[in-house]
Design a protein around this motif. Structure first.
Motif, PDB file in Angstrom:
ATOM      1  N   ALA A 221      31.186 -38.311   1.024  1.00  0.00           N
ATOM      2  CA  ALA A 221      29.825 -38.421   0.502  1.00  0.00           C
ATOM      3  C   ALA A 221      29.313 -37.021   0.186  1.00  0.00           C
ATOM      4  O   ALA A 221      28.526 -36.424   0.939  1.00  0.00           O
ATOM      5  CB  ALA A 221      28.917 -39.127   1.503  1.00  0.00           C
ATOM      6  N   VAL A 222      29.801 -36.485  -0.927  1.00  0.00           N
ATOM      7  CA  VAL A 222      29.435 -35.145  -1.393  1.00  0.00           C
ATOM      8  C   VAL A 222      29.291 -35.191  -2.909  1.00  0.00           C
ATOM      9  O   VAL A 222      29.850 -36.067  -3.567  1.00  0.00           O
ATOM     10  CB  VAL A 222      30.508 -34.091  -1.010  1.00  0.00           C
ATOM     11  CG1 VAL A 222      30.595 -33.918   0.496  1.00  0.00           C
ATOM     12  CG2 VAL A 222      31.871 -34.466  -1.580  1.00  0.00           C
ATOM     13  N   ALA A 223      28.528 -34.255  -3.459  1.00  0.00           N
ATOM     14  CA  ALA A 223      28.340 -34.175  -4.898  1.00  0.00           C
ATOM     15  C   ALA A 223      29.597 -33.604  -5.570  1.00  0.00           C
ATOM     16  O   ALA A 223      30.440 -32.997  -4.905  1.00  0.00           O
ATOM     17  CB  ALA A 223      27.120 -33.310  -5.212  1.00  0.00           C
ATOM     18  N   PRO A 224      29.721 -33.782  -6.888  1.00  0.00           N
ATOM     19  CA  PRO A 224      30.950 -33.360  -7.583  1.00  0.00           C
ATOM     20  C   PRO A 224      31.181 -31.858  -7.644  1.00  0.00           C
ATOM     21  O   PRO A 224      32.309 -31.425  -7.865  1.00  0.00           O
ATOM     22  CB  PRO A 224      30.764 -33.913  -9.004  1.00  0.00           C
ATOM     23  CG  PRO A 224      29.702 -34.943  -8.904  1.00  0.00           C
ATOM     24  CD  PRO A 224      28.815 -34.518  -7.767  1.00  0.00           C
ATOM     25  N   MET A 276      34.996 -41.773  -4.573  1.00  0.00           N
ATOM     26  CA  MET A 276      33.739 -42.492  -4.740  1.00  0.00           C
ATOM     27  C   MET A 276      33.404 -42.671  -6.215  1.00  0.00           C
ATOM     28  O   MET A 276      32.898 -43.722  -6.634  1.00  0.00           O
ATOM     29  CB  MET A 276      32.616 -41.761  -4.005  1.00  0.00           C
ATOM     30  CG  MET A 276      31.249 -42.438  -4.081  1.00  0.00           C
ATOM     31  SD  MET A 276      31.210 -44.175  -3.574  1.00  0.00           S
ATOM     32  CE  MET A 276      31.268 -44.064  -1.791  1.00  0.00           C
ATOM     33  N   LEU A 277      33.698 -41.662  -7.040  1.00  0.00           N
ATOM     34  CA  LEU A 277      33.495 -41.803  -8.478  1.00  0.00           C
ATOM     35  C   LEU A 277      34.357 -42.929  -9.032  1.00  0.00           C
ATOM     36  O   LEU A 277      33.916 -43.728  -9.872  1.00  0.00           O
ATOM     37  CB  LEU A 277      33.814 -40.487  -9.192  1.00  0.00           C
ATOM     38  CG  LEU A 277      32.845 -39.323  -8.950  1.00  0.00           C
ATOM     39  CD1 LEU A 277      33.404 -38.041  -9.544  1.00  0.00           C
ATOM     40  CD2 LEU A 277      31.471 -39.631  -9.541  1.00  0.00           C
ATOM     41  N   SER A 278      35.591 -43.018  -8.542  1.00  0.00           N
ATOM     42  CA  SER A 278      36.500 -44.082  -8.987  1.00  0.00           C
ATOM     43  C   SER A 278      36.014 -45.459  -8.537  1.00  0.00           C
ATOM     44  O   SER A 278      36.397 -46.480  -9.128  1.00  0.00           O
ATOM     45  CB  SER A 278      37.912 -43.834  -8.449  1.00  0.00           C
ATOM     46  OG  SER A 278      38.447 -42.637  -8.985  1.00  0.00           O
ATOM     47  N   ALA A 279      35.186 -45.480  -7.491  1.00  0.00           N
ATOM     48  CA  ALA A 279      34.616 -46.746  -7.009  1.00  0.00           C
ATOM     49  C   ALA A 279      33.362 -47.135  -7.784  1.00  0.00           C
ATOM     50  O   ALA A 279      32.677 -48.099  -7.424  1.00  0.00           O
ATOM     51  CB  ALA A 279      34.295 -46.640  -5.520  1.00  0.00           C
ATOM     52  N   GLY A 280      33.059 -46.378  -8.843  1.00  0.00           N
ATOM     53  CA  GLY A 280      31.972 -46.746  -9.742  1.00  0.00           C
ATOM     54  C   GLY A 280      30.629 -46.104  -9.448  1.00  0.00           C
ATOM     55  O   GLY A 280      29.636 -46.419 -10.106  1.00  0.00           O
ATOM     56  N   PHE A 281      30.577 -45.169  -8.498  1.00  0.00           N
ATOM     57  CA  PHE A 281      29.304 -44.538  -8.182  1.00  0.00           C
ATOM     58  C   PHE A 281      28.983 -43.449  -9.192  1.00  0.00           C
ATOM     59  O   PHE A 281      29.855 -42.665  -9.580  1.00  0.00           O
ATOM     60  CB  PHE A 281      29.327 -43.931  -6.780  1.00  0.00           C
ATOM     61  CG  PHE A 281      28.009 -43.340  -6.362  1.00  0.00           C
ATOM     62  CD1 PHE A 281      26.968 -44.158  -5.954  1.00  0.00           C
ATOM     63  CD2 PHE A 281      27.799 -41.972  -6.384  1.00  0.00           C
ATOM     64  CE1 PHE A 281      25.736 -43.621  -5.574  1.00  0.00           C
ATOM     65  CE2 PHE A 281      26.586 -41.426  -6.008  1.00  0.00           C
ATOM     66  CZ  PHE A 281      25.548 -42.257  -5.605  1.00  0.00           C
ATOM     67  N   LYS A 282      27.728 -43.397  -9.624  1.00  0.00           N
ATOM     68  CA  LYS A 282      27.277 -42.375 -10.571  1.00  0.00           C
ATOM     69  C   LYS A 282      26.203 -41.527  -9.893  1.00  0.00           C
ATOM     70  O   LYS A 282      25.180 -42.050  -9.433  1.00  0.00           O
ATOM     71  CB  LYS A 282      26.733 -43.015 -11.847  1.00  0.00           C
ATOM     72  CG  LYS A 282      27.802 -43.723 -12.673  1.00  0.00           C
ATOM     73  CD  LYS A 282      27.219 -44.339 -13.926  1.00  0.00           C
ATOM     74  CE  LYS A 282      28.322 -44.877 -14.831  1.00  0.00           C
ATOM     75  NZ  LYS A 282      29.184 -45.869 -14.177  1.00  0.00           N
ATOM     76  N   PHE A 283      26.429 -40.228  -9.840  1.00  0.00           N
ATOM     77  CA  PHE A 283      25.480 -39.316  -9.206  1.00  0.00           C
ATOM     78  C   PHE A 283      24.271 -39.089 -10.101  1.00  0.00           C
ATOM     79  O   PHE A 283      24.393 -38.944 -11.312  1.00  0.00           O
ATOM     80  CB  PHE A 283      26.150 -37.969  -8.911  1.00  0.00           C
ATOM     81  CG  PHE A 283      27.054 -37.996  -7.726  1.00  0.00           C
ATOM     82  CD1 PHE A 283      26.585 -37.669  -6.467  1.00  0.00           C
ATOM     83  CD2 PHE A 283      28.381 -38.366  -7.860  1.00  0.00           C
ATOM     84  CE1 PHE A 283      27.416 -37.708  -5.370  1.00  0.00           C
ATOM     85  CE2 PHE A 283      29.225 -38.405  -6.770  1.00  0.00           C
ATOM     86  CZ  PHE A 283      28.744 -38.082  -5.521  1.00  0.00           C
ATOM     87  N   LYS A 284      23.117 -39.039  -9.491  1.00  0.00           N
ATOM     88  CA  LYS A 284      21.891 -38.668 -10.194  1.00  0.00           C
ATOM     89  C   LYS A 284      21.726 -37.161 -10.203  1.00  0.00           C
ATOM     90  O   LYS A 284      21.193 -36.587 -11.150  1.00  0.00           O
ATOM     91  CB  LYS A 284      20.695 -39.335  -9.504  1.00  0.00           C
ATOM     92  CG  LYS A 284      19.394 -39.237 -10.264  1.00  0.00           C
ATOM     93  CD  LYS A 284      18.308 -40.081  -9.595  1.00  0.00           C
ATOM     94  CE  LYS A 284      16.981 -39.973 -10.340  1.00  0.00           C
ATOM     95  NZ  LYS A 284      15.926 -40.784  -9.668  1.00  0.00           N
ATOM     96  N   TYR A 285      22.214 -36.507  -9.136  1.00  0.00           N
ATOM     97  CA  TYR A 285      22.095 -35.054  -8.997  1.00  0.00           C
ATOM     98  C   TYR A 285      23.484 -34.477  -8.744  1.00  0.00           C
ATOM     99  O   TYR A 285      23.927 -34.384  -7.603  1.00  0.00           O
ATOM    100  CB  TYR A 285      21.142 -34.696  -7.855  1.00  0.00           C
ATOM    101  CG  TYR A 285      19.785 -35.335  -8.019  1.00  0.00           C
ATOM    102  CD1 TYR A 285      18.864 -34.829  -8.933  1.00  0.00           C
ATOM    103  CD2 TYR A 285      19.439 -36.464  -7.280  1.00  0.00           C
ATOM    104  CE1 TYR A 285      17.627 -35.431  -9.108  1.00  0.00           C
ATOM    105  CE2 TYR A 285      18.195 -37.064  -7.443  1.00  0.00           C
ATOM    106  CZ  TYR A 285      17.296 -36.550  -8.359  1.00  0.00           C
ATOM    107  OH  TYR A 285      16.074 -37.146  -8.534  1.00  0.00           O
ATOM    108  N   ALA A 286      24.153 -34.080  -9.813  1.00  0.00           N
ATOM    109  CA  ALA A 286      25.544 -33.631  -9.704  1.00  0.00           C
ATOM    110  C   ALA A 286      25.657 -32.130  -9.492  1.00  0.00           C
ATOM    111  O   ALA A 286      26.673 -31.648  -8.995  1.00  0.00           O
ATOM    112  CB  ALA A 286      26.330 -34.033 -10.952  1.00  0.00           C
ATOM    113  N   THR A 287      24.627 -31.372  -9.861  1.00  0.00           N
ATOM    114  CA  THR A 287      24.664 -29.919  -9.701  1.00  0.00           C
ATOM    115  C   THR A 287      23.558 -29.465  -8.756  1.00  0.00           C
ATOM    116  O   THR A 287      22.514 -30.124  -8.626  1.00  0.00           O
ATOM    117  CB  THR A 287      24.485 -29.189 -11.054  1.00  0.00           C
ATOM    118  OG1 THR A 287      23.152 -29.411 -11.537  1.00  0.00           O
ATOM    119  CG2 THR A 287      25.497 -29.696 -12.079  1.00  0.00           C
TER     120      THR A 287
END
Length: 300
Positions: A221-224, A276-287
């Motif tokens: 559970a971390v940002a990209p 998590m990205l592969s599980a379909g989650f899209k971050f709102k705050y990636a940077t």
């Protein structure tokens, strides 16, 4: 899935998660030792006495397990270390024992976990969920934490563990500590990576884990885009409007002040969220920049 039962609901993450789930139309209740003193619908539990109100588990469609003593509030004495571990494992064991005796159980169990699983310092190497555990105290905590939760998976509940990085939020946590001194400055070399996540994205990740049946097992559970301590501190100071001094606080000073805990600050972990990205989650705050602009009210 309508009724969500949360342990540790009164904490920083629990409050944000409760607000998010209720905005999605969920009914949220907390397990609490003092249910009458909480602002939220609550059921009573007492880990020392091995008690959970049976009505709580009968009501819940899913359980989110956040309970556990903070790893950063006090120096790590032997007694504090024992509390940090037991607060996580004994609470999960109590839930397991109570669920084991039920004919009808909640369908999903989502547990907090820690990105400290991988050890305190892995340099600039990218880490994913398949990498081994470290050999320090916090790694020991996370391994015990997850093992306790895996017993619940043995009962047939879909079980998810979110190995959470540094949570960014205006209400507390890492940012308030970093920006507490009159002048913000990097810590140690400043080049160590911090794998972070905006608290809103973390709440959304828990909700995503609840809703999607294909999400199961362990996820980071971390940002990209992990940031170095220097980058994060400088960006936070800018958004907060606080003076920034590029001269780092020496590591030996932090070790004197914090003891073994200093490793959490001085170590480097660059953690991947690809699963998590592969599980379909899209971050709102990636940077970091986008996250901090929102936190300090400068988002455009």
């Amino acid at each position: 899935m309508k009724n969500i039962l949360i342990t540790g609901g009164s904490g920083l993450i629990g409050k944000a998660l409760t607000k998010h789930l209720e905005s999605e139309g969920k009914s949220v209740a907390w397990l609490s030792r003092s249910p009458d003193k909480q602002p939220q619908k609550c059921y009573e539990w007492n880990i020392k006495e091995g008690y959970i109100d049976e009505a709580a588990l009968a009501w819940a469609d899913a359980i989110i397990h956040l309970a556990g003593a903070s790893v950063a509030d006090e120096r790590w004495t032997a007694e504090r270390k024992e509390l940090i571990i037991k607060s996580r494992t004994e609470s999960a064991e109590l839930i397991f024992q109570k669920l084991k005796n039920l004919d009808s159980r909640p369908r999903v169990f989502v547990s907090a976990s820690g990105s400290n699983y991988y050890g305190l310092d892995n340099g600039a190497k990218w880490l994913n969920e398949e990498d081994p555990a470290g050999d320090d105290f916090l790694s020991e905590v996370v391994v015990a934490w997850e093992n306790a939760g895996k017993k619940i998976a043995s009962l047939g509940l879909r079980t998810v563990f979110l190995r959470t990085g540094v949570v960014l939020d205006a209400a507390g946590g890492a940012l308030s500590q970093m920006l507490q001194p009159p002048v913000a400055a990097p810590l140690g070399s400043g080049n160590q990576y911090m794998s972070w996540i905006h608290i809103e994205d973390l709440a959304r990740m828990y909700a995503h884990s609840l809703k999607n049946g294909h999400v199961s097992g362990i996820y980071n559970a971390v940002a990209p885009h992990p940031a170095t301590n220097k980058h994060l501190t400088k960006a936070a100071a800018k958004q907060k409007g606080k003076p920034y001094l590029g001269i780092p606080v020496a590591g030996f000073i932090l070790r004197i002040a914090l003891g073994e805990m200093a490793g959490m600050i001085l170590g480097s972990n660059k953690i991947s969220c690809d699963k998590m990205l592969s599980a379909g989650f899209k971050f709102k705050y990636a940077t970091v920049e986008h996250a901090l602009k929102e936190i300090y009210g400068n988002a455009s």
